[in-house]
Design a protein around this motif. Sequence first.
Motif, PDB file in Angstrom:
ATOM      1  N   VAL A 187       0.809  -1.222   0.000  1.00 38.98           N
ATOM      2  CA  VAL A 187       0.000   0.000   0.000  1.00 38.98           C
ATOM      3  C   VAL A 187       0.843   1.274   0.000  1.00 38.98           C
ATOM      4  O   VAL A 187       0.354   2.341  -0.368  1.00 38.98           O
ATOM      5  CB  VAL A 187      -0.950   0.014   1.217  1.00 38.98           C
ATOM      6  N   ALA A 188       2.116   1.196   0.389  1.00 45.01           N
ATOM      7  CA  ALA A 188       2.956   2.395   0.408  1.00 45.01           C
ATOM      8  C   ALA A 188       4.417   2.002   0.383  1.00 45.01           C
ATOM      9  O   ALA A 188       4.795   0.917   0.859  1.00 45.01           O
ATOM     10  CB  ALA A 188       2.665   3.251   1.641  1.00 45.01           C
ATOM     11  N   THR A 189       5.248   2.860  -0.186  1.00 44.35           N
ATOM     12  CA  THR A 189       6.692   2.635  -0.200  1.00 44.35           C
ATOM     13  C   THR A 189       7.425   3.936   0.079  1.00 44.35           C
ATOM     14  O   THR A 189       6.903   5.027  -0.157  1.00 44.35           O
ATOM     15  CB  THR A 189       7.163   2.093  -1.574  1.00 44.35           C
ATOM     16  N   SER A 190       8.632   3.800   0.588  1.00 40.37           N
ATOM     17  CA  SER A 190       9.523   4.949   0.782  1.00 40.37           C
ATOM     18  C   SER A 190      10.929   4.509   0.391  1.00 40.37           C
ATOM     19  O   SER A 190      11.487   3.610   1.050  1.00 40.37           O
ATOM     20  CB  SER A 190       9.507   5.429   2.235  1.00 40.37           C
ATOM     21  N   PRO A 191      11.468   5.086  -0.681  1.00 37.74           N
ATOM     22  CA  PRO A 191      10.935   6.128  -1.564  1.00 37.74           C
ATOM     23  C   PRO A 191       9.675   5.671  -2.305  1.00 37.74           C
ATOM     24  O   PRO A 191       9.439   4.466  -2.475  1.00 37.74           O
ATOM     25  CB  PRO A 191      12.080   6.373  -2.551  1.00 37.74           C
ATOM     26  N   VAL A 192       8.913   6.644  -2.767  1.00 35.42           N
ATOM     27  CA  VAL A 192       7.681   6.354  -3.490  1.00 35.42           C
ATOM     28  C   VAL A 192       8.013   5.719  -4.837  1.00 35.42           C
ATOM     29  O   VAL A 192       9.041   6.021  -5.458  1.00 35.42           O
ATOM     30  CB  VAL A 192       6.878   7.659  -3.684  1.00 35.42           C
ATOM     31  N   GLY A 225      19.175   5.484   3.026  1.00 31.77           N
ATOM     32  CA  GLY A 225      19.861   4.431   3.765  1.00 31.77           C
ATOM     33  C   GLY A 225      19.014   3.198   3.970  1.00 31.77           C
ATOM     34  O   GLY A 225      19.534   2.151   4.383  1.00 31.77           O
ATOM     35  N   GLU A 226      17.721   3.295   3.704  1.00 27.82           N
ATOM     36  CA  GLU A 226      16.841   2.141   3.792  1.00 27.82           C
ATOM     37  C   GLU A 226      15.635   2.350   2.910  1.00 27.82           C
ATOM     38  O   GLU A 226      15.263   3.487   2.585  1.00 27.82           O
ATOM     39  CB  GLU A 226      16.398   1.871   5.236  1.00 27.82           C
ATOM     40  N   VAL A 227      15.036   1.241   2.514  1.00 28.53           N
ATOM     41  CA  VAL A 227      13.801   1.254   1.743  1.00 28.53           C
ATOM     42  C   VAL A 227      12.712   0.658   2.624  1.00 28.53           C
ATOM     43  O   VAL A 227      12.923  -0.367   3.273  1.00 28.53           O
ATOM     44  CB  VAL A 227      13.941   0.440   0.440  1.00 28.53           C
ATOM     45  N   VAL A 228      11.552   1.303   2.666  1.00 34.22           N
ATOM     46  CA  VAL A 228      10.468   0.879   3.537  1.00 34.22           C
ATOM     47  C   VAL A 228       9.261   0.492   2.692  1.00 34.22           C
ATOM     48  O   VAL A 228       8.854   1.243   1.800  1.00 34.22           O
ATOM     49  CB  VAL A 228      10.072   1.991   4.532  1.00 34.22           C
ATOM     50  N   LEU A 229       8.725  -0.686   2.963  1.00 32.17           N
ATOM     51  CA  LEU A 229       7.514  -1.167   2.300  1.00 32.17           C
ATOM     52  C   LEU A 229       6.432  -1.361   3.349  1.00 32.17           C
ATOM     53  O   LEU A 229       6.687  -1.941   4.407  1.00 32.17           O
ATOM     54  CB  LEU A 229       7.758  -2.497   1.578  1.00 32.17           C
ATOM     55  N   VAL A 230       5.238  -0.875   3.074  1.00 34.19           N
ATOM     56  CA  VAL A 230       4.103  -1.018   3.989  1.00 34.19           C
ATOM     57  C   VAL A 230       3.015  -1.816   3.289  1.00 34.19           C
ATOM     58  O   VAL A 230       2.589  -1.464   2.184  1.00 34.19           O
ATOM     59  CB  VAL A 230       3.566   0.360   4.431  1.00 34.19           C
ATOM     60  N   THR A 267       5.018  -3.515   8.257  1.00 32.89           N
ATOM     61  CA  THR A 267       6.103  -2.684   7.717  1.00 32.89           C
ATOM     62  C   THR A 267       7.360  -3.515   7.521  1.00 32.89           C
ATOM     63  O   THR A 267       7.784  -4.230   8.425  1.00 32.89           O
ATOM     64  CB  THR A 267       6.402  -1.505   8.666  1.00 32.89           C
ATOM     65  N   LEU A 268       7.943  -3.408   6.344  1.00 35.72           N
ATOM     66  CA  LEU A 268       9.178  -4.125   6.016  1.00 35.72           C
ATOM     67  C   LEU A 268      10.266  -3.102   5.714  1.00 35.72           C
ATOM     68  O   LEU A 268      10.106  -2.261   4.816  1.00 35.72           O
ATOM     69  CB  LEU A 268       8.958  -5.044   4.808  1.00 35.72           C
ATOM     70  N   ARG A 269      11.374  -3.183   6.444  1.00 37.68           N
ATOM     71  CA  ARG A 269      12.490  -2.246   6.264  1.00 37.68           C
ATOM     72  C   ARG A 269      13.678  -2.989   5.670  1.00 37.68           C
ATOM     73  O   ARG A 269      14.085  -4.027   6.181  1.00 37.68           O
ATOM     74  CB  ARG A 269      12.870  -1.596   7.593  1.00 37.68           C
ATOM     75  N   ILE A 270      14.236  -2.414   4.592  1.00 40.01           N
ATOM     76  CA  ILE A 270      15.373  -3.023   3.896  1.00 40.01           C
ATOM     77  C   ILE A 270      16.570  -2.080   4.007  1.00 40.01           C
ATOM     78  O   ILE A 270      16.545  -0.989   3.426  1.00 40.01           O
ATOM     79  CB  ILE A 270      15.047  -3.276   2.413  1.00 40.01           C
ATOM     80  N   PRO A 271      17.610  -2.444   4.748  1.00 39.72           N
ATOM     81  CA  PRO A 271      18.796  -1.583   4.829  1.00 39.72           C
ATOM     82  C   PRO A 271      19.537  -1.564   3.498  1.00 39.72           C
ATOM     83  O   PRO A 271      19.702  -2.598   2.847  1.00 39.72           O
ATOM     84  CB  PRO A 271      19.628  -2.237   5.935  1.00 39.72           C
ATOM     85  N   VAL A 272      19.966  -0.373   3.085  1.00 39.04           N
ATOM     86  CA  VAL A 272      20.607  -0.201   1.783  1.00 39.04           C
ATOM     87  C   VAL A 272      21.896   0.594   1.944  1.00 39.04           C
ATOM     88  O   VAL A 272      21.936   1.584   2.684  1.00 39.04           O
ATOM     89  CB  VAL A 272      19.657   0.527   0.795  1.00 39.04           C
ATOM     90  N   GLY A 330       6.618  -8.935  -5.840  1.00 40.93           N
ATOM     91  CA  GLY A 330       6.500  -7.805  -6.750  1.00 40.93           C
ATOM     92  C   GLY A 330       7.787  -7.013  -6.785  1.00 40.93           C
ATOM     93  O   GLY A 330       8.792  -7.378  -6.176  1.00 40.93           O
ATOM     94  N   SER A 331       7.768  -5.905  -7.496  1.00 43.40           N
ATOM     95  CA  SER A 331       8.934  -5.046  -7.588  1.00 43.40           C
ATOM     96  C   SER A 331       8.500  -3.632  -7.938  1.00 43.40           C
ATOM     97  O   SER A 331       7.387  -3.420  -8.436  1.00 43.40           O
ATOM     98  CB  SER A 331       9.916  -5.573  -8.645  1.00 43.40           C
ATOM     99  N   PHE A 332       9.366  -2.679  -7.663  1.00 38.26           N
ATOM    100  CA  PHE A 332       9.135  -1.285  -8.066  1.00 38.26           C
ATOM    101  C   PHE A 332      10.492  -0.596  -8.148  1.00 38.26           C
ATOM    102  O   PHE A 332      11.511  -1.115  -7.675  1.00 38.26           O
ATOM    103  CB  PHE A 332       8.201  -0.556  -7.088  1.00 38.26           C
TER     104      PHE A 332
END
Length: 256
Positions: free
Chosen positions: A34-39, A49-54, A87-92, A118-120
């Motif tokens: 339903v949401a991502t950061s970055p969009v 520094g991280e990617v967030v998936l909700v 919420t899923l946080r991916i360190p980058v 999926g992917s974005f």
Amino acid sequence: MRTTRSAVLLGLLLALLSVPLTPATPAAAHAALVATSPVRDAVIGSPPGEVVLVFSESVSPVIGRVQVLGPDGRRVTAGEPVADGATLRIPVRVPDRPLGTYLVSYRVISADSHPVAGSFAYSAGAPSATPPEPVSVDERPSGGWTPAARYVGYLGLVLAIGPTLFGAVRWPRRRRRRAVTATGYVGLALVVVGTAGTWVAQAADMVGVPVGDLSRGDLTAVADSDIGPLLGARLALTAIAAGLLAAVAAGRAGRG
């Protein structure tokens, strides 16, 4: 009386084996991003520094199936993703050439044990001339294993429940008694085969690879999923039912 109690308990166990492993839920109930950061498709000034998936419900990541590719196509994931509810946080990490398009791919297991993949993409500075290409994802790589395992299990229940309970109440002559007992054992064996097939199919769907490519670790990982304990309990109940079937048959044979 002992034989009667064993027959009643056997009937209860067979009834428990008839209960579906998971409740029927509509497809809309599965987790959705339903949401991502970055969009998604956003162009930002510098890489985060991280990617967030909700997601719409709690998820758990499939180890090795959540990653971020940098503009050069190499992984920039700095560690294992961490799930906190939905919420899923991916360190980058920041690559040597940070400007360009990044590709995020994910595979998670929703609260109902359904795999979601999926992917974005997002870009830092400006989009790449040749951004990383997403890999086509098959959410159900188990193919026909799941329905086949289900039908084998159903057939096993039919063979185990019908003749066994009929024989426990109205046991025929010795020749028929042996046939009924053998049919019950065949049914319970098919329940085991169906349960094992479901285990393999669940492993394939979790990690996103065909059944033939599964490793021992992939199969073991099912035990830690929500459906793992249910599959283990079904196998245990089947073993107990097999022991009770032998006791009921022996008791009836003594009276025959």
